[in-house]
Design an enzyme around this catalytic site. Structure first.
Site, short mmCIF file in Angstrom:
data_model
loop_
_atom_site.label_atom_id
_atom_site.label_comp_id
_atom_site.label_asym_id
_atom_site.label_seq_id
_atom_site.Cartn_x
_atom_site.Cartn_y
_atom_site.Cartn_z
N GLY A 275 0.86 -1.18 0.00
CA GLY A 275 0.00 0.00 0.00
C GLY A 275 0.89 1.23 0.00
O GLY A 275 1.02 1.95 -0.99
N ARG A 276 1.56 1.41 1.15
CA ARG A 276 2.40 2.59 1.34
C ARG A 276 3.46 2.71 0.24
O ARG A 276 3.72 3.80 -0.26
CB ARG A 276 3.10 2.46 2.71
CG ARG A 276 3.70 3.72 3.24
CD ARG A 276 4.45 3.42 4.54
NE ARG A 276 3.63 2.83 5.57
CZ ARG A 276 2.92 3.50 6.47
NH1 ARG A 276 2.94 4.81 6.46
NH2 ARG A 276 2.21 2.86 7.38
N CYS A 342 -9.69 21.92 17.75
CA CYS A 342 -9.54 22.18 19.19
C CYS A 342 -9.02 20.96 19.94
O CYS A 342 -9.74 20.35 20.73
CB CYS A 342 -10.88 22.64 19.75
SG CYS A 342 -11.46 24.09 18.89
N GLU A 343 -7.82 20.58 19.66
CA GLU A 343 -7.13 19.48 20.34
C GLU A 343 -5.65 19.86 20.35
O GLU A 343 -5.13 20.30 19.33
CB GLU A 343 -7.24 18.17 19.54
CG GLU A 343 -8.62 17.65 19.29
CD GLU A 343 -9.19 16.86 20.46
OE1 GLU A 343 -8.43 16.50 21.39
OE2 GLU A 343 -10.40 16.62 20.45
C1 LIG Z 1 -3.44 -7.21 5.64
C2 LIG Z 1 -2.71 -6.01 5.15
N1 LIG Z 1 -2.11 -6.06 3.96
C3 LIG Z 1 -1.43 -5.01 3.45
C4 LIG Z 1 -1.33 -3.82 4.16
C5 LIG Z 1 -0.58 -2.68 3.54
O1 LIG Z 1 0.53 -2.34 4.25
P1 LIG Z 1 1.56 -1.26 3.67
O2 LIG Z 1 0.75 -0.07 3.32
O3 LIG Z 1 2.49 -1.02 4.78
O4 LIG Z 1 2.21 -1.88 2.49
C6 LIG Z 1 -1.91 -3.73 5.42
C7 LIG Z 1 -1.75 -2.49 6.20
O5 LIG Z 1 -1.78 -2.41 7.35
C8 LIG Z 1 -2.64 -4.85 5.93
O6 LIG Z 1 -3.24 -4.79 7.12
#
Ligand SMILES: Cc1ncc(COP(=O)(O)O)c(C=O)c1O
Length: 415
Positions: A275-276, A342-343
């Protein structure tokens, strides 16, 4: 050339200046580079070119349907964790046969829908979930493809809130119970065992924990093979870290080499759920300084973005780089960059050296993943728009919310 770069002292996203984007669409606003997203995906893909594999982009990182659609066009599969993410992928043109469904709390209607559309695999997190999937599949006289998610009890050396592969975490099935759970699965008429799954955490900057987790997966594969249960794929999850500051995560080539070396000559498909890696450094958040304010101790830059727009700093104390979109020669000051919410936890960055004035435009870098997706309406703030820049072209892929949109689902009690 980076997809985010300075030209004549001004920040550009591909061929469009940040100044122009802010003038046309207002602030705060998320801006993604199409080329950056595609380059990141393609780099991952080519690192594994000689290994049977499938990339299932982790939708949670950035689930805008235009982003999903761009990745679907490149052939990506998808890792989902909810029925909502499933519908997004389908509407974005994703192939259901390339969807893996992760998550500890899948609900019956989500399982049913995923079975109906024919996803590739359920990543099962408990025996109770396995039995539920079986019952739903039996009622429909279908066969549910499953992987069991092992919790390998590996320390991913990341922030505690995004570590998922430790014994104390809620995720997966423990190493002690995984084999017996496979044997339960083997006896269920409406379950088809297809894989082994793990995901040990996010923002990992060392290869060691990935290798440990893969070792556990391979041991499971071998033990099951001896029992006559054959496994077609190993899902390594996501988690490869990116550079926010001075981190030195493995390159995609190093990550691929380490994994391929352990897989050797096995005839095994690998699934990845990044993802990241794909989205984080493909996006920025533009925000304008409303006020500068000093007290005896500190200088604050109060900006128009807040924790409701970008939660990572408040939630994880995450550090993201903040830059002025126009480079200046003035002497910098040291500022906390804070929002109007407001935190006290409403900060975007602390103690940054910046040469800035009220009204200046700032860019918070590395906001493409876990940015907009975590935003909320806290303090009744309208959520920011999302924009994709493609060369000279600009596409608004999510409009700025209005107060009418926010209130559309609410109503008064009768008199
Ligand atoms: C099951 C699972 N797969 C993939 C990801 C993606 O992780 P990343 O964005 O670190 O690659 C996550 C993120 O927490 C996840 O929970």
């Amino acid at each position: 050339m980076s997809h985010f770069h300075f030209q004549n002292n001004e920040l550009f996203v591909e061929q469009v200046s940040a100044r122009q984007l802010a003038a046309d669409y207002g602030t705060p606003c998320y801006v993604y580079s199409r080329a950056a997203l595609e380059t990141n995906y393609n780099n991952f893909q080519s690192a594994f070119h000689n290994q049977q594999h499938m990339i299932c982009y982790s939708v949670k990182a950035n689930s805008n349907i235009a982003v999903l659609n761009l990745l679907a066009r490149l052939g990506s599969g998808f890792d989902i964790v909810s029925g909502g993410e499933l519908e997004r992928v389908l509407r974005a043109g994703g192939d259901p046969g390339k969807i893996v469904f992760s998550g500890v709390g899948k609900l019956p209607d989500e399982i049913q829908r995923a079975l109906e559309v024919g996803i590739r695999c359920f990543n099962v997190e408990s025996e109770a979930e396995l039995l539920l999937i079986h019952n739903i599949a039996a009622a429909k006289n279908m066969l549910a493809p499953v992987s069991l998610r092992v919790n390998p009890d590996v320390d991913p050396q990341t922030h505690a809130y995004i570590a998922t592969g430790l014994r104390e975490n809620k995720f997966g099935i423990s190493g002690e119970r995984i084999l017996e759970t496979y044997r339960v699965a083997e006896d269920l008429a409406h379950i088809e065992i297809v894989g082994v799954d793990c995901h040990i955490g996010s923002q990992l900057t060392d290869l060691g924990p990935f290798q440990e987790a893969l070792k556990t997966c391979l041991e499971i594969v071998d033990t099951l093979a001896a029992d006559g249960i054959s496994i077609q794929h190993i899902d390594m999850g996501g988690g490869l870290g990116v550079r926010y500051r001075e981190e030195t995560p493995p390159t995609i080539e190093e990550y691929a080499a380490a994994i391929k070396q352990m897989i050797g000559h096995r005839n095994m498909e690998l699934i990845f759920e990044p993802g990241r890696y794909i989205a984080a450094n493909a996006g920025i958040l533009l925000t304008r300084i409303s006020y500068l304010k000093d007290n005896d101790l500190k200088h604050f830059a109060i900006v128009d973005a807040a924790m409701n727009d970008l939660l990572r700093p408040s939630l994880y104390n995450a550090w993201q780089n903040v830059i002025a979109t126009v480079q200046s020669n003035q002497t910098p000051g040291v500022y906390d960059i804070v929002g109007p919410v407001c935190e006290t936890s409403d900060f975007l960055a602390k103690e940054r050296s910046l040469a800035i004035q009220s009204g200046d435009l700032l860019a918070i870098e590395s906001c493409g993943a876990y940015g907009f997706v975590m935003s909320s309406n806290y303090n009744s703030r309208n959520r920011a728009p999302e924009i994709i820049v493609d060369g000279h072209d600009v596409y608004v892929v999510r409009q700025r919310e209005t107060i009418d949109m926010q209130l559309a689902l609410e109503s008064l009690l009768p008199e």
